[in-house]
Scaffold this active site. Structure first.
Site, PDB file in Angstrom:
ATOM      1  N   ASP A   1       0.871  -1.152   0.000  1.00 12.61           N
ATOM      2  CA  ASP A   1       0.000   0.000   0.000  1.00 12.61           C
ATOM      3  C   ASP A   1       0.922   1.219   0.000  1.00 12.61           C
ATOM      4  O   ASP A   1       2.019   1.166   0.532  1.00 12.61           O
ATOM      5  CB  ASP A   1      -0.844  -0.043   1.276  1.00 12.61           C
ATOM      6  CG  ASP A   1      -1.568   1.258   1.529  1.00 12.61           C
ATOM      7  OD1 ASP A   1      -2.292   1.692   0.629  1.00 12.61           O
ATOM      8  OD2 ASP A   1      -1.391   1.824   2.623  1.00 12.61           O
TER       9      ASP A   1
ATOM     10  N   ASP B   1      -1.137  -0.597   6.075  1.00 10.82           N
ATOM     11  CA  ASP B   1      -1.129  -0.065   7.430  1.00 10.82           C
ATOM     12  C   ASP B   1      -2.348  -0.522   8.210  1.00 10.82           C
ATOM     13  O   ASP B   1      -2.592  -0.088   9.322  1.00 10.82           O
ATOM     14  CB  ASP B   1      -0.951   1.457   7.457  1.00 10.82           C
ATOM     15  CG  ASP B   1      -1.945   2.167   6.564  1.00 10.82           C
ATOM     16  OD1 ASP B   1      -2.819   1.478   6.006  1.00 10.82           O
ATOM     17  OD2 ASP B   1      -1.842   3.386   6.412  1.00 10.82           O
TER      18      ASP B   1
ATOM     19  N   ASP C   1      -6.854  -1.292   4.593  1.00  9.16           N
ATOM     20  CA  ASP C   1      -6.353  -2.331   3.710  1.00  9.16           C
ATOM     21  C   ASP C   1      -6.799  -3.718   4.138  1.00  9.16           C
ATOM     22  O   ASP C   1      -6.363  -4.716   3.567  1.00  9.16           O
ATOM     23  CB  ASP C   1      -4.820  -2.296   3.672  1.00  9.16           C
ATOM     24  CG  ASP C   1      -4.309  -0.957   3.180  1.00  9.16           C
ATOM     25  OD1 ASP C   1      -4.897  -0.442   2.211  1.00  9.16           O
ATOM     26  OD2 ASP C   1      -3.350  -0.431   3.765  1.00  9.16           O
TER      27      ASP C   1
HETATM   28  P1  ADP Z   1      -5.071   5.603  -0.399  1.00  8.24           P
HETATM   29  O1  ADP Z   1      -5.150   5.011   0.978  1.00  8.24           O
HETATM   30  O2  ADP Z   1      -4.128   4.839  -1.283  1.00  8.24           O
HETATM   31  O3  ADP Z   1      -4.816   7.058  -0.421  1.00  8.24           O
HETATM   32  P2  ADP Z   1      -7.962   5.828  -0.723  1.00  8.24           P
HETATM   33  O4  ADP Z   1      -8.862   4.847  -1.369  1.00  8.24           O
HETATM   34  O5  ADP Z   1      -8.114   6.033   0.729  1.00  8.24           O
HETATM   35  O6  ADP Z   1      -6.494   5.393  -1.115  1.00  8.24           O
HETATM   36  O7  ADP Z   1      -8.144   7.259  -1.430  1.00  8.24           O
HETATM   37  C1  ADP Z   1      -8.022   7.372  -2.836  1.00  8.24           C
HETATM   38  C2  ADP Z   1      -8.312   8.762  -3.298  1.00  8.24           C
HETATM   39  O8  ADP Z   1      -9.677   9.095  -3.073  1.00  8.24           O
HETATM   40  C3  ADP Z   1      -7.527   9.835  -2.596  1.00  8.24           C
HETATM   41  O9  ADP Z   1      -6.252   9.990  -3.164  1.00  8.24           O
HETATM   42  C4  ADP Z   1      -8.418  11.049  -2.844  1.00  8.24           C
HETATM   43  O10 ADP Z   1      -8.219  11.528  -4.143  1.00  8.24           O
HETATM   44  C5  ADP Z   1      -9.818  10.460  -2.766  1.00  8.24           C
HETATM   45  N1  ADP Z   1     -10.368  10.579  -1.415  1.00  8.24           N
HETATM   46  C6  ADP Z   1     -10.617   9.596  -0.539  1.00  8.24           C
HETATM   47  N2  ADP Z   1     -11.111  10.062   0.616  1.00  8.24           N
HETATM   48  C7  ADP Z   1     -11.137  11.414   0.496  1.00  8.24           C
HETATM   49  C8  ADP Z   1     -11.508  12.493   1.356  1.00  8.24           C
HETATM   50  N3  ADP Z   1     -11.947  12.294   2.604  1.00  8.24           N
HETATM   51  N4  ADP Z   1     -11.393  13.742   0.883  1.00  8.24           N
HETATM   52  C9  ADP Z   1     -10.942  13.965  -0.352  1.00  8.24           C
HETATM   53  N5  ADP Z   1     -10.577  13.012  -1.205  1.00  8.24           N
HETATM   54  C10 ADP Z   1     -10.671  11.756  -0.814  1.00  8.24           C
HETATM   55 MG    MG Z   2      -3.675   3.628   3.004  1.00  4.24          MG
END
Ligand code: ADP
Ligand code: MG
Length: 726
Positions: free
Chosen positions: A406, A620, A624
């Site tokens: 991740d 983490d 995940d």
């Molecule tokens: P990672 O843990 O790899 O960052 P996530 O699935 O948690 O992956 O998030 C992927 C993308 O979704 C982020 O990079 C962002 O663009 C968008 N995103 C997720 N949650 C939020 C949030 N609370 N506010 C703004 N953007 C979000």
């Molecule tokens: Mg993450």
């Protein structure tokens, strides 16, 4: 892989009496008995180590029913409350065993010397009598227990061989067999005890008392009486007694006892600290967050104990073979008597040879080869802050061909910082400032747990902005969030959010917004758009950009993985492709899978498993979890602080140190090598001796030495893993 929860399966570990002998075939009989109970799915029992681990359907049966079933078979259960005395009793048991070994030796030597000097017959037989009684005591007890479960084990083989030797006028050989047998049993118990206790020494280092602040006064309170919310004080050089959060003061803490990381960690107000770690400098006031028995270190110890009770596949196989093998050896022995006799051989010589054969062919070394190594490996990991949730995972770690990481919080530190706030030119709302945009965003994100959300809220706090209330918060996983602020809906998200969630095409300012995202992402910055729903449609207000630092040592870690033979390394992330690629290039990752939704992470792991078979996923642990469960080996980082990680992963790294990942695979490989060597020694010794006996015969004492010697050798070889440092 973790047990799937579809049938609400639970696992309990019951501590049972340890049996004196070496054989464990009786445990198989008890396993069969428990497996016949309804609702019980899987049972692992070892009398040798005193563990029973049962996986059952909680809606059909209960731990109490299972415990009763164990007691029904006359097996004593050690209650949780007695466990602290466990060590003491193990130690006194060991002392008694050692005393018996000493008496056996004394008896044997007395018998031998008296016979030699042609002294009193009575003294000679008294000597051998003492040797037989004390040398055979535990073996006989174990053999009888097993027979009562209608099974035979190697203890029985040894007793029969000793009595057989006596019956043909070779009392010395029999006594020597019993002496070495009881000696190596004692060593083996010591080895198992060592590996089981290796981790316990940690908890003993934790202070029993805390200096709690009550009405401004420091009071010494036993840790069990300290409650969540209490504040205690630690001075430089003190061990921290309980888990908590720094309320005031600054200092550095040596967390090696918990995480295995030797570099001291700086702590300031708001940081988490853990019981059992050492405060090196600065006085800290700490607010308790967990009671003593729930502390990270107590859980670590508990989990290591549980892990040691779960058998590795090799051990399961060997355990299953014990019974047929023992029967085979009995068969061979009978044949070795019957066939030559039928062919007219002399009885005493034939019988002697058969006894030699029986001792030589006994699988003692085979049986101890695996637990000695796997228990030591698990304990060794525990001392480095690496928690294997079972012996199985140690073996799996040896075979990993591909690793998926991740990105956020794993390869990067996860301490995402907001770097840029832009208001779009030409926004209808001309009075909107950077701070205004940020406070709107913070209002929405106050409800989210996401790392981007935390960065936004932290930035607003830093600028001391007034953050309004938000209602009707909603989040779209992997895309973005929305909520109502001041009667208007605010949307914050990535390209995909604005492309799919808000399908109504007419979003004002989307074009320039997406252009800006592209530029920012090319700089390696994760970025999102902020938009507001007006009466006549959605309009983009501006955009926010973030950076996250790569963890120190990430590139070296990837290199170490390659030199351990990992073929393919992948990065999985929900973040943008360009941002992800930059990080991947910097640390040396082969493949990037970006802009993944959580379920797509799972699908990517499945595809990797199809291609590489043994795939590890490192995450983490918070979001995940499904991917960790799908991988052949799920590794969660930063387990000291979270429960989720402990639940879903197969291996938990208590700290954040990436170098522990190659350590996991290194330990797995080393363990596998140790197992291979041990099995080669064990089977090699048997083959060599049996071959020689059949071809030209060897004296019984030599067979005894070879047999017991190989048993001791594999125990000690396994114990060497306790010292594995990577
Ligand atoms: P990672 O843990 O790899 O960052 P996530 O699935 O948690 O992956 O998030 C992927 C993308 O979704 C982020 O990079 C962002 O663009 C968008 N995103 C997720 N949650 C939020 C949030 N609370 N506010 C703004 N953007 C979000
Ligand atoms: Mg993450």
């Amino acid at each position: 892989m973790a047990v799937t929860d579809s049938r609400s399966l639970s696992t309990c570990t019951v501590h049972i009496e340890r049996r004196g002998g070496r054989g464990d075939a009786g445990a198989r009989a008890l396993e069969r008995h428990l497996k016949d109970l309804s609702g019980v799915y899987d049972v692992d029992i070892s009398f040798r180590t005193g563990d029973a681990r049962i996986t059952y359907d909680g809606s059909v049966t209960s731990e109490e029913t299972i415990r009763d079933a164990v007691r029904d078979r006359n097996v004593t259960i050690q209650e949780e409350s007695e466990k602290t005395t466990d060590d003491v009793s193990t130690r006194s048991e060991l002392r008694q065993e050692a005393a018996f070994v000493g008496l056996t030796l004394l008896g044997m030597v007395t018998g031998l010397v008296t016979g030699w000097l042609e002294g009193s017959q009575i003294l000679m037989w008294a000597g051998y009598g003492v040797a037989y009684v004390f040398g055979g005591w535990y073996g006989l007890k174990g053999a009888i227990e097993t027979l009562r479960h209608r099974a035979v084990d190697i203890d029985l083989l040894m007793i029969v061989a000793a009595v057989g030797a006596l019956s043909i006028g070779a009392p010395f050989e029999g006594a020597m067999l019993l002496f070495l047998f009881s000696l190596s049993n004692t060593l083996q118990h010591y080895a198992i005890g060592r590996s089981r206790r290796a981790i316990k020494s940690l908890v003993e280092m934790r202070p029993d008392e805390a200096q709690v602040l009550r009405d401004g006064e420091e009071v010494t309170v036993p840790i069990d009486d300290v409650d969540v919310g209490d504040v205690f004080v630690v001075r430089p050089g003190d061990r921290i007694p309980l888990d908590g959060v720094v309320a005031s003061g600054e200092g550095t803490v040596d967390q090696a006892s918990l995480t295995g990381e030797s570099v001291p960690v700086p702590k300031e107000p708001g940081d988490e600290v853990f019981g059992g770690t050492i405060n090196e400098s600065g006085s800290l006031e700490i607010e308790v967050t967990r009671q003593a028995h729930e502390s990270a270190i107590s859980r670590l110890i508990h989990m290591v104990e549980r892990a040691q009770s779960e058998k590795a596949p090799t051990q399961r196989l060997i355990d299953r073979l014990e019974q047929p093998y023992v029967l085979g050896v009995f068969g061979l022995t009978i044949a070795a008597i019957a066939v030559p006799l039928a062919l007219g051989s002399e009885f005493t010589r034939t019988f002697y040879r058969a006894m030699t054969l029986m001792v030589a062919a006994s699988p003692c070394a085979v049986i101890i080869s695996t637990p000695a190594a796997v228990l030591s490996a698990i304990a060794s990991g525990g001392r480095q802050g690496v928690l294997f949730k079972g012996g199985e995972h140690v073996e799996t770690a040896a075979n990993i061909d591909a690793v998926a990481f991740d990105k956020t919080g794993t390869l990067t530190q996860g301490d995402t910082q907001l770097t840029d706030v832009y208001v779009r030119d030409g926004t209808a709302d001309r009075s909107l400032t950077d701070d205004g945009l940020l406070s709107l965003a913070a209002a929405v994100q106050a409800r989210s747990e996401h790392h981007l959300a935390r960065a936004i809220v932290a930035a607003a706090k830093e600028r001391s902005l007034d953050v309004p209330d938000a209602q009707r918060f909603q989040s779209v996983a992997g895309k973005g969030v929305r909520a109502d602020v001041e009667d208007r809906t605010i949307h914050i998200g990535n390209r995909s959010y604005f492309g799919t969630v808000l399908e109504e095409a007419a979003i004002e300012g989307l074009e320039p917004g997406l252009d800006r995202l592209q530029t920012l992402e090319a700089e390696g910055k994760t970025s999102v758009l902020v938009a507001r729903e007006e009466r006549d449609g959605v309009t983009v207000l501006g955009w926010l950009a973030f950076t996250d630092t790569i963890r120190p040592g990430a590139a070296e870690m990837i290199e170490d993985l390659r030199s351990l033979g990992v073929e393919h390394i992948v990065m999985l992330t929900g973040d943008n492709e360009r941002v992800a690629q930059q990080i991947a290039d910097e640390v040396g990752i082969d493949e990037v899978q970006a802009e993944l939704l959580p379920e797509e992470k799972v699908a990517t792991i499945e595809a990797l498993v199809d291609r590489y078979e043994n795939v590890a996923m490192v995450g983490d642990g918070v979001n995940d979890a499904p991917a960790l469960a799908t991988a052949t080996l799920g590794i969660a980082m930063g387990g000291a602080g979270t429960d989720v990680a402990l639940d879903t992963a197969d291996v938990v790294l208590m700290g954040d140190d990436l170098s522990k990942i190659p350590y996991v695979f290194g330990l797995g490989r080393k363990t596998r090598r140790t197992l291979t060597v041990n099995l080669a020694i064990a089977f090699g010794a048997i083959a060599l001796m049996v071959g020689t006996i059949l071809l030209r015969g060897i004296p019984l004492p030599l067979a005894v030495v070879g047999h017991e010697g190989s048993t001791v050798l594999v125990s000690l070889n396994g114990l060497r893993l306790l010292g594995f440092r990577g």
